[in-house]
Design a protein around this motif. Structure first.
Motif, mmCIF file in Angstrom:
data_model
loop_
_atom_site.group_PDB
_atom_site.id
_atom_site.type_symbol
_atom_site.label_atom_id
_atom_site.label_comp_id
_atom_site.label_asym_id
_atom_site.label_seq_id
_atom_site.Cartn_x
_atom_site.Cartn_y
_atom_site.Cartn_z
ATOM 1 N N VAL A 222 42.337 -11.693 24.474
ATOM 2 C CA VAL A 222 43.333 -12.336 23.341
ATOM 3 C C VAL A 222 42.558 -12.758 21.914
ATOM 4 O O VAL A 222 41.701 -13.217 22.141
ATOM 5 C CB VAL A 222 43.959 -13.566 24.040
ATOM 6 C CG1 VAL A 222 45.142 -14.141 23.304
ATOM 7 C CG2 VAL A 222 44.753 -13.187 25.361
ATOM 8 N N GLU A 223 43.167 -12.302 20.782
ATOM 9 C CA GLU A 223 42.493 -12.936 19.602
ATOM 10 C C GLU A 223 43.475 -14.066 19.254
ATOM 11 O O GLU A 223 44.734 -13.944 18.962
ATOM 12 C CB GLU A 223 42.488 -11.754 18.720
ATOM 13 C CG GLU A 223 41.609 -10.607 18.990
ATOM 14 C CD GLU A 223 41.448 -9.705 17.969
ATOM 15 O OE1 GLU A 223 42.163 -9.767 16.800
ATOM 16 O OE2 GLU A 223 40.689 -8.615 18.432
ATOM 17 N N ILE A 224 42.791 -15.167 18.801
ATOM 18 C CA ILE A 224 43.447 -16.422 18.058
ATOM 19 C C ILE A 224 43.147 -16.658 16.867
ATOM 20 O O ILE A 224 41.814 -16.630 16.580
ATOM 21 C CB ILE A 224 43.316 -17.717 18.902
ATOM 22 C CG1 ILE A 224 43.727 -17.225 20.806
ATOM 23 C CG2 ILE A 224 44.092 -18.777 18.850
ATOM 24 C CD1 ILE A 224 43.426 -18.436 21.644
ATOM 25 N N GLU A 225 43.975 -16.679 15.916
ATOM 26 C CA GLU A 225 43.639 -17.066 14.469
ATOM 27 C C GLU A 225 43.697 -18.420 14.149
ATOM 28 O O GLU A 225 44.776 -19.153 14.585
ATOM 29 C CB GLU A 225 44.475 -16.113 13.678
ATOM 30 C CG GLU A 225 44.026 -16.245 12.285
ATOM 31 C CD GLU A 225 45.086 -15.347 11.105
ATOM 32 O OE1 GLU A 225 45.165 -15.520 10.024
ATOM 33 O OE2 GLU A 225 45.766 -14.581 11.713
ATOM 34 N N TYR A 226 42.971 -19.049 13.371
ATOM 35 C CA TYR A 226 42.935 -20.463 13.034
ATOM 36 C C TYR A 226 42.703 -20.505 11.420
ATOM 37 O O TYR A 226 42.374 -19.774 10.827
ATOM 38 C CB TYR A 226 41.514 -21.150 13.714
ATOM 39 C CG TYR A 226 41.499 -21.455 15.112
ATOM 40 C CD1 TYR A 226 42.132 -22.764 15.408
ATOM 41 C CD2 TYR A 226 41.462 -20.584 16.180
ATOM 42 C CE1 TYR A 226 42.049 -22.948 16.912
ATOM 43 C CE2 TYR A 226 41.617 -20.820 17.316
ATOM 44 C CZ TYR A 226 41.895 -22.028 17.798
ATOM 45 O OH TYR A 226 41.880 -22.312 19.124
#
Length: 405
Positions: A222-226
């Motif tokens: 899973v890729e999570i952008e901040y």
């Protein structure tokens, strides 16, 4: 102010055993109008049914409010920006919900002209402190009713008997009396069958996650952008705070991520066994720390890490509206300015592992860190650096050598 002078009381109402009994008890003992307030923090319950239940018990005015976005944006995300974990394990899912519920109680009490507020927390637990510190921080003159500190009933078994006697429908039973609290961030379980810290929690109690043994045999990435310490997108899809957390709860729960079994130190002085599920929060905590490792200055990171235990303790104890928590929040948020980028995590059978991170604000320099040939780092400079840092150690060793002659 005497009991008989209370005309209106605002009760934090969940529809569960304790607060359902409290509705009837307040009418019997105080003879006042009870205004029930139920906050939707993502507990997944039928709130219309909860409202109808309160009305069936004689309550004329019931507030049911959807506070999920406020809860995640203004409470969960600030806490996650500070990486708050209590005693190394607990992500503070119950702790962070109480100040929001209590704040809305105070606001409703002001709107309704109520003289008092009431909660269903026991006299042994942390929640009574969290509720009442918030009440007093926001409205020092409000009167507080804490039934567990007033009535003669001493256990949830007696509450069940009281409910049966007064025809109050409840879901708790004498055979299964453990307490459960759920919101969008987590689910907690304590009491009853969980009070023996040697016994493993029964698998059937868990509602947000499968056991790691039953999780898929194939990992999920899973890729999570901040942006500035706040998650804004998952796998490239922008989401609101509440929607993002709910999505990660689903993904984490499917892979058995986020279970904790902890014997913790309550603020009131005793140890307590709690079992928690925090799938989405566990993913966000791991991902956030992974991005910080790439973007935060070393000394800022180390100084911030030294503040985490105190910050987490303040939240656990209930000091969300205390000046020291607000001061720490400013410092912690200042450290998040450059925590922007994307993190890739792998979910597999109860684990969440960071496997990639990238950022336009990265401090990582391949030309500096490489073990291959480079033209930017003079390795000979390390000799003087080491000698200067070792100087005090060398002087101490020389003194020790002289004293043994």
């Amino acid at each position: 102010m005497s009991r008989s002078s209370y005309k209106k009381v605002v009760l934090a109402y969940s529809g569960g055993l304790d607060t359902s009994v409290i509705l009837k008890w307040l009418e019997e003992v105080y003879g006042c109008e009870v205004i029930a307030f139920c906050a939707d923090l993502g507990q997944g319950e039928d709130l219309k049914a909860i409202k109808k239940k309160a009305q069936s018990l004689g309550v004329k005015k019931v507030y049911v409010e959807d506070l999920r976005e406020v809860f995640v944006k203004d409470h969960v995300f600030p806490m996650l920006r500070g990486n708050a974990i209590y005693e190394g394990s607990y992500l503070l899912g119950t702790s962070i919900a109480r100040p929001l519920i209590a704040r809305r109680q105070i606001e409703i009490a002001a709107d309704e002209g109520a003289e008092a507020v009431c909660h269903g927390a026991t006299g042994k637990g942390n929640d009574q402190v969290r509720f009442e510190l918030t009440y007093m921080a926001l409205h020092p003159q409000i009167k507080i009713i804490a039934p567990w500190r007033e009535w003669t009933m001493r256990s949830r078994r007696e509450l069940i008997e009281y409910a049966e006697k007064h025809g109050i429908p409840v879901t708790a039973t004498k055979a299964k009396p453990y307490s459960m609290d759920m919101n969008l961030f987590h689910t907690s379980y304590e009491g009853g069958i969980l009070e023996d810290p040697w016994k493993a929690p029964p698998e059937e109690i868990f509602v947000m996650s499968v056991s790691p043994e039953r999780a898929p045999n194939k990992a999920r990435e899973v890729e999570i952008e901040y942006v500035a310490g706040n998650p804004v997108a998952v796998d490239g899809k922008k989401m609101s705070p509440a929607a993002l957390l709910a999505h990660l709860n689903k993904l984490g729960g499917e892979h058995g991520v986020g279970r904790v079994d902890l014997v913790e130190n309550r603020y009131v002085g005793m140890k307590s066994r709690g079992v928690y599920e925090t799938p989405g929060g566990t993913i966000l905590h791991a991902a956030h720390r992974g991005l910080e490792s790439l973007t935060m200055d070393r000394e800022v990171l180390h100084l911030r890490d030294s503040l985490i235990p105190r910050y987490a303790e303040l939240i656990y104890y209930g000091y969300w509206y205390a000046p020291e928590r607000e001061m720490l929040q400013v410092a912690l948020d200042e450290a998040q300015r450059d925590v922007t980028g994307t993190v890739r995590v792998k979910l597999y059978k109860g684990t969440c592992t960071v496997v990639g991170r990238k950022s336009p604000r990265s401090l990582y320099r391949l030309d500096m860190a490489t073990f291959e040939e480079d033209d930017v780092y003079r390795q000979k400079d390390a000799e003087g650096f080491i000698r200067l840092n070792a100087l005090r150690l060398a002087i101490r060793a020389q003194r020790k050598k002289r004293s043994t002659r």
